[in-house]
Design a protein around this motif. Structure first.
Motif, short mmCIF file in Angstrom:
data_model
loop_
_atom_site.label_atom_id
_atom_site.label_comp_id
_atom_site.label_asym_id
_atom_site.label_seq_id
_atom_site.Cartn_x
_atom_site.Cartn_y
_atom_site.Cartn_z
N GLY A 76 15.01 24.21 17.61
CA GLY A 76 14.33 25.41 17.15
C GLY A 76 14.53 25.67 15.67
O GLY A 76 14.18 26.74 15.17
N LEU A 77 15.10 24.71 14.93
CA LEU A 77 15.32 24.90 13.50
C LEU A 77 14.01 24.70 12.75
O LEU A 77 13.31 23.71 12.96
N PRO A 78 13.64 25.64 11.88
CA PRO A 78 12.44 25.45 11.06
C PRO A 78 12.56 24.17 10.23
O PRO A 78 13.62 23.92 9.64
N PRO A 79 11.53 23.36 10.14
CA PRO A 79 11.60 22.10 9.38
C PRO A 79 12.05 22.29 7.93
O PRO A 79 12.73 21.43 7.37
N ALA A 80 11.67 23.41 7.34
CA ALA A 80 12.02 23.64 5.93
C ALA A 80 13.51 23.81 5.71
O ALA A 80 13.98 23.79 4.57
N LEU A 81 14.28 24.00 6.82
CA LEU A 81 15.73 24.17 6.70
C LEU A 81 16.49 22.88 6.99
O LEU A 81 17.71 22.88 7.08
N LEU A 82 15.78 21.77 7.15
CA LEU A 82 16.42 20.47 7.34
C LEU A 82 16.09 19.58 6.14
O LEU A 82 14.94 19.44 5.75
N GLU A 83 17.14 19.00 5.58
CA GLU A 83 16.97 18.05 4.48
C GLU A 83 17.53 16.70 4.91
O GLU A 83 18.64 16.62 5.44
N LEU A 84 16.77 15.65 4.68
CA LEU A 84 17.21 14.30 4.99
C LEU A 84 17.55 13.58 3.69
O LEU A 84 16.72 13.55 2.77
N GLU A 85 18.75 13.01 3.63
CA GLU A 85 19.21 12.33 2.43
C GLU A 85 19.23 10.83 2.66
O GLU A 85 19.74 10.35 3.69
N VAL A 86 18.72 10.09 1.70
CA VAL A 86 18.71 8.64 1.77
C VAL A 86 19.19 8.11 0.42
O VAL A 86 18.84 8.66 -0.63
N THR A 87 20.02 7.07 0.45
CA THR A 87 20.59 6.57 -0.79
C THR A 87 19.56 5.83 -1.63
O THR A 87 18.57 5.31 -1.12
N GLU A 88 19.83 5.79 -2.92
CA GLU A 88 18.94 5.13 -3.86
C GLU A 88 18.77 3.65 -3.52
O GLU A 88 17.66 3.11 -3.58
N SER A 89 19.87 2.99 -3.11
CA SER A 89 19.80 1.56 -2.83
C SER A 89 18.91 1.27 -1.62
O SER A 89 18.18 0.27 -1.59
N ARG A 135 7.88 13.60 5.29
CA ARG A 135 7.43 14.82 4.64
C ARG A 135 6.38 15.53 5.50
O ARG A 135 6.29 16.76 5.52
N GLY A 136 5.64 14.74 6.27
CA GLY A 136 4.63 15.32 7.15
C GLY A 136 5.23 16.17 8.25
O GLY A 136 4.53 17.02 8.83
N THR A 137 6.51 15.98 8.54
CA THR A 137 7.17 16.81 9.57
C THR A 137 7.59 18.17 9.01
O THR A 137 8.01 19.05 9.76
N GLY A 138 7.52 18.30 7.69
CA GLY A 138 7.89 19.58 7.07
C GLY A 138 9.30 19.64 6.52
O GLY A 138 9.72 20.67 5.99
N VAL A 139 10.08 18.55 6.65
CA VAL A 139 11.46 18.57 6.18
C VAL A 139 11.51 18.29 4.68
O VAL A 139 10.54 17.82 4.08
N HIS A 140 12.67 18.59 4.08
CA HIS A 140 12.91 18.27 2.68
C HIS A 140 13.53 16.87 2.58
O HIS A 140 14.20 16.41 3.51
N LEU A 141 13.35 16.22 1.43
CA LEU A 141 13.90 14.88 1.21
C LEU A 141 14.71 14.86 -0.08
O LEU A 141 14.31 15.46 -1.10
#
Length: 689
Positions: free
Chosen positions: A549-562, A579-585
């Protein structure tokens, strides 16, 4: 002790009592004693006085003092004490003795007060003590006349002497002092201020204090200190001095010697270095390592910081030694020692314990993750080929780690536990297999836990979100950092399942604390390479958001530069899907890889996270300052937020804030917290806000 040291006549005495006392006690005192009346008549003298002046007792008593004691200005001293203007007078005067010879005398005059008056003009009023110091002065003058012979001896011994007139400030140097200080006689004018200018800045206050104390209490002084030569070279000297008193009893001048002890100091330093360092690698030895660990523990206790001790043993080194000889083995050890030294911070210690064993002491450790990361860095450094005489050699090593205070509170316990850990755990083979075996089923057994580190908005120091970080609670209680076990999860493919669990746990927890606190705090979750490559990643994200039930805008997914740059085309597609799911990157550890700005501007990113390796040396390394400023400016130009990781000091925070960085996380604000502690942290922050 002389009579001058015991001249306090404070108890009231009758004349007869005093005479008996003087006869009984003062008869054998080596100083000459004279008792004078108010009219300055001699009432009695002791045996030493008669011998000193060469007169019989019958020719002295009853005579006026000036008839027996002939010295210019002495009568004025007697009158001053008798009149009460001073309680005591002392000094040195030339006095003429029987036969007309002049002798240098040291005198002390003290007033006497009697209990009763028998005859007003003939009562005892003054006690005079005399010492003949003629021979002492003659010896000193003889020494001065032998300067020519002394100068040669001083040149050989690198020993010079000097004399300083305290009143005028005039300073005289012997030729050898000029040589020691490398100043040209005739051009350089010695004086107290010019002498101070020759002192090493770090020693100047100490020398000044010794000189002033000597002047104030008349004590000798001796000390070692450094001087700076005209060319900037530093020389060590030993100096000692004593005070010479003037006729008025005050310090008139100081005489002393100065000796060049640079060679001795350098020898002592070399011996001290040999006593505390390994002769082959020049690394600290076991003795110095113990001392460094002890200091690190003391600092850790005061500042609530960790201390790590790592034992490292080279694999199969004996085979190289036996087959190729000790010369090749020694050069291999030297190369490895240099690599280890370059892999740690300046404040850390790399030591050689003997043979193929090394130890590393890490001080002021903020996070156990840093220790695990360094352990891998050390092993990677060793694994690189080493070229000796045109041949490539490859080395591997086993490593063991102990932590203060977790594994021990004293030096010996930490060393023992690190050694035991090294014997039990070969990070290249046994440890890897043991970890893999332990990790399988860890999720089902409930051994994983998510900790959260707050992210702070620098503009107003408020919490805007948290980063979810995986921790492993092993049943045996041994701590294994995420930098150690997460790569194993990655290699085995377990990271996909565990990563999904972390995302579910973090999103559920975020819903809980946002509801409780009435906030909308973002939660950031890291994606590993395998997760990012998983074809079902977007579906997993949508499922987790739907279940929690968490709004997508309150989830951020982090991925390393490499990870992103390994396949930019696919990375762009995956990120667009997410990004289409509404999350931050967010791009994690930015600056450690090789991002192309052409690709970077195409990725649908919201944030750039500045790696803590750059943040750590803000204010220390100008290159890191420039890199951090550049990343912040780059983020601003791309319309992204900049997040600084590993912020531990106010200096770092102020620098980041000043240059426009929006967000920060690190131990300055909070370590990663379990859920219960995070809720308490957020509750306090909400109340304060």
């Amino acid at each position: 002790m002389t009579a001058m040291d015991s001249m306090d006549a404070t108890a009231p005495l009758r004349l007869q009592d005093f005479k008996e006392y003087a006869e009984r006690v003062f008869a054998n005192i080596p100083s000459g004693l004279v008792i004078l009346s108010a009219r300055l008549r001699i009432l009695t003298v002791n045996r030493a006085f008669l011998q000193m002046f060469g007169v019989p007792q019958g020719d002295v008593e009853g005579r006026f003092s000036h008839e027996v004691i002939s010295a210019e200005g002495f009568a004025d001293q007697l009158a001053a004490v008798l009149g009460g203007s001073v309680p005591r007078a002392d000094g040195m005067l030339l006095m003429r003795v029987y036969g007309g010879e002049e002798r240098l005398m040291r005198y002390a005059v003290t007033g006497m007060y009697l209990e009763e008056e028998e005859e007003e003009e003939e009562e005892a009023r003054l006690l005079v003590a005399l010492e003949d110091i003629t021979e002492q002065e003659r010896a000193f003058q003889a020494l001065a006349r032998s300067e020519a012979r002394l100068a040669e001896a001083q040149r050989i011994a690198r020993l010079g002497h000097w004399e300083w007139n305290v009143a005028t400030g005039e300073l005289w140097w012997s030729d050898e002092v000029y040589n020691i200080f490398e100043r040209e006689k005739g051009r350089f004018v010695p004086g107290y201020e010019s002498f101070q200018a020759c002192l090493h800045p770090d020693d100047r206050a100490r020398v000044e204090a010794a000189v002033q104390k000597s002047i104030e209490d008349g004590s000798d002084y001796r000390l070692d200190h450094r001087i700076v030569l005209p060319g900037g070279a530093v020389r060590h000297v030993h100096e000692q001095a004593r005070c010479i008193y003037g006729v008025d009893g005050t310090v008139e001048r100081m005489v002393g010697t100065v000796q060049d002890i640079t060679d001795r100091k350098e020898t002592e330093a070399r011996l001290a270095h040999l006593a505390h360092h390994d002769p082959l690698t020049c690394l600290p030895n076991r003795m110095l390592l113990r001392d460094r660990i002890s200091q690190a523990i003391a600092y850790g206790r005061r500042h609530d910081r960790l201390v790590a001790v790592l034992f490292l043993d080279l694999d199969r080194f004996k085979r190289i030694n036996d087959s190729l000889g000790h010369d090749v083995g020694d050069r291999l050890l030297q190369a490895i020692a240099e690599r280890l030294r370059k892999s740690v911070r300046d404040g850390d210690t790399v030591a050689r314990l003997g043979g193929d064993e090394f130890a590393i002491a890490l001080t002021d450790v903020a996070d156990v993750d840093d220790v695990a990361k360094l352990a891998r860095k050390l092993l990677n450094a060793i694994n690189q080929p080493i070229v000796i005489e045109g041949r490539e050699f490859y080395a591997t090593a086993s490593i063991g780690i102990s932590l203060f205070p977790h594994d021990g509170g004293d030096v010996e316990t930490l060393l023992k536990n690190a050694d035991t850990a090294m014997e039990e755990m070969d990070f290249n083979i046994r440890a890897h297999l043991e970890l893999e075996q332990s990790l399988r089923g860890a999720l089902e057994r409930g051994e994983f836990e998510v900790h959260y580190q707050p992210q702070i908005r620098l503009q107003d120091d408020t919490v805007t979100g948290v980063e979810a970080l995986l921790r492993w609670n092993r049943p045996d209680g041994k701590f294994i950092g995420p930098d150690i076990f997460i790569p194993v999860l990655e290699e085995t493919g377990l990271i996909v399942e565990v990563g999904a669990w972390v995302m579910r746990r973090a999103c559920a927890d975020a819903v809980r604390w946002n509801k409780t606190l009435g906030r909308e705090l973002l939660v950031a979750v890291n994606l590993s390479r395998r997760q990012f490559d998983d074809a079902h990643l977007a579906e997993t994200v949508e499922e987790v958001l739907r279940e929690s039930g968490l709004p997508p805008a309150l989830l951020e997914l982090e991925v390393t530069e490499s990870v992103v740059m390994s396949n930019t085309a696919r990375a762009g597609h995956v990120m667009e899907t997410l990004r289409g799911t509404g999350v931050h990157l967010a791009m994690d550890d930015f600056g450690t890889g090789y991002s192309s700005l052409v690709y970077l501007k195409r990725f649908p990113l919201d944030r750039l996270k500045i790696d803590k390796e750059f943040v750590r040396d803000i204010g220390v390394d100008a290159n890191d300052d420039a890199i951090v400023r550049t990343i912040i400016a780059l983020a601003e130009n791309l319309g992204l937020e900049a997040v600084a990781e590993g912020v531990e000091t106010e200096l770092q925070r102020d620098f980041l804030r000043r240059h426009g960085c929006q967000l920060a996380q690190g131990y300055l604000y909070s370590r990663p917290l379990p859920m219960a502690e995070l809720e308490a942290f957020l509750a306090r922050e909400t109340i304060q806000g």
